[in-house]
Enzyme design. Structure first.
Site, PDB file in Angstrom:
ATOM      1  N   SER A 127       0.842  -1.122  -0.173  1.00  0.00           N
ATOM      2  CA  SER A 127      -0.005   0.096   0.081  1.00  0.00           C
ATOM      3  C   SER A 127       0.762   1.492   0.112  1.00  0.00           C
ATOM      4  CB  SER A 127      -0.740   0.038   1.321  1.00  0.00           C
ATOM      5  OG  SER A 127      -1.592   1.310   1.285  1.00  0.00           O
ATOM      6  N   TYR A 152      -2.580  -0.499   9.883  1.00  0.00           N
ATOM      7  CA  TYR A 152      -2.778  -0.897   8.768  1.00  0.00           C
ATOM      8  C   TYR A 152      -1.372  -0.803   7.840  1.00  0.00           C
ATOM      9  CZ  TYR A 152      -3.928  -1.135   3.692  1.00  0.00           C
ATOM     10  OH  TYR A 152      -4.054  -1.318   2.271  1.00  0.00           O
TER      11      TYR A 152
END
Length: 344
Positions: A127, A152
């Protein structure tokens, strides 16, 4: 090729699976169809995939190692594309354990199964959030990324480190993909484009964080799919020029690679909203708010390595991509209303 796509009922996984199926590859999909967002939306994506006779599906959790190992034993996969994960920066502040289970434990199982079953190439979703507190723009895979701003992001950075370990120890070619704000038809309901479109059509206010002073490198889903498709044919290779005296984070002496997949063209949040307004013909009612915890004010992808290695540059214009999404959105929900199906 015979390819495993995890998260095949998810947004990106669905589009990748559809492309692979249309190209004639045999695809095995895996998804747990969890209720993080509308299960109906996931089932509707899956329904399109099951219409292909070269697609088969397993409903399992990545964390279930015996089930994973059995699936790998039943199929002689050449490539694994791991797109299953607990997504979302903000949700990681509320439910951190979901990220450890799926993104750490689950990814360990992917690595172990790929190692023991001699997978030729493991591609996995990282990501753009791994860049965290970095302020040097555009973000480069050759930059250090040791200051994540959410759990995350930390799990995605961990995935890259774990993948490198398996590339180094077992010669498993691994390629990590740092996605930059993906959008398009069949998108996730927790993402800004979906939320904004839904609220504007209902005449409700939209939340505009950091008072609108945000820049995002929005990337259309078809550009993500094209990148992944080309990379399936190019397993990660050793960088012969890599040296531990001046270590390059984006490559390695092992068969390990990381790429940014972004549009290389940041868009102001207010311009993004304007593009939605243009397509809908409705002016949004805006609720300006401060920057949320875990968010960063700007993302901007350096994609030189991607262009050099696969001869492709994501460059779908924001208005074109938003138009495609809204056309899908209005048709999809009109159909659901007509058939009596209700879900968010």
């Amino acid at each position: 090729m015979k390819i495993l796509v995890t998260g095949s009922a998810g947004f990106i996984g669905f589009h990748v699976s559809k492309r692979l199926l249309n190209e004639g590859h045999e695809v095995v999909g895996l998804d747990n169809l969890n209720d993080y967002y509308s299960v109906q939306l996931k089932e509707d994506r899956l329904k399109q995939l099951t219409e292909h006779n070269n697609f088969s599906f397993y409903k399992n959790d990545l964390e279930d190692l015996p089930a994973m190992d059995q699936m790998f034993s039943e199929h002689n996969f050449e490539v694994v594309i791991n797109l299953a994960a607990q997504a979302g920066v903000r949700y990681s502040l509320e439910n951190p354990h979901a990220y450890i289970s799926s993104n750490i434990v689950g990814f360990t199982n992917i690595l172990e199964c790929s190692r023991h079953h001699k997978i030729k190439h493991l591609i996995y979703a990282s990501s753009s959030s791994v860049y965290g507190a970095n302020e040097s723009l555009p973000f480069s895979i050759h930059d250090n990324v040791d200051h994540p701003m959410s759990l995350y992001a930390a799990t995605k950075k961990s995935n890259e480190l774990m993948a490198h370990t398996y590339s180094q120890l077992f010669g498993l070619p691994t390629t990590g993909l740092r996605f930059f704000t993906v959008y398009g038809p069949w998108g996730r309901p927790d993402m800004a484009l979906f939320l904004f479109t839904k609220a504007i059509l209902k005449g409700e206010k939209i939340d505009v964080f950091n008072n609108g002073d945000m820049l995002r490198d929005f990337t259309y889903v078809d550009d993500i799919v094209e990148s992944i498709y080309r990379l399936t044919k190019q397993p990660a290779k050793v960088n012969p020029e890599w040296t531990g005296k001046n270590p390059d984070p984006g490559t390695s002496y092992a068969p390990y690679r990381v790429y940014n997949i972004g549009n290389n063209s940041p868009v102001k949040l207010l311009d993004f909203i304007e593009a939605i307004e243009n397509k809908l013909g409705i002016e949004a009612k805006k609720n300006f708010l401060p920057l949320q915890a875990g968010d960063v004010p700007q993302t901007f992808a350096n994609v030189e390595d991607l262009i050099n290695d696969i001869q492709f540059k994501p460059e779908t214009k924001i208005q074109d991509g938003i138009d495609q999404f809204i056309e899908w959105y209005t048709a999809y929900y009109k159909k659901n209303i007509e058939t009596g199906v209700t879900h968010s």
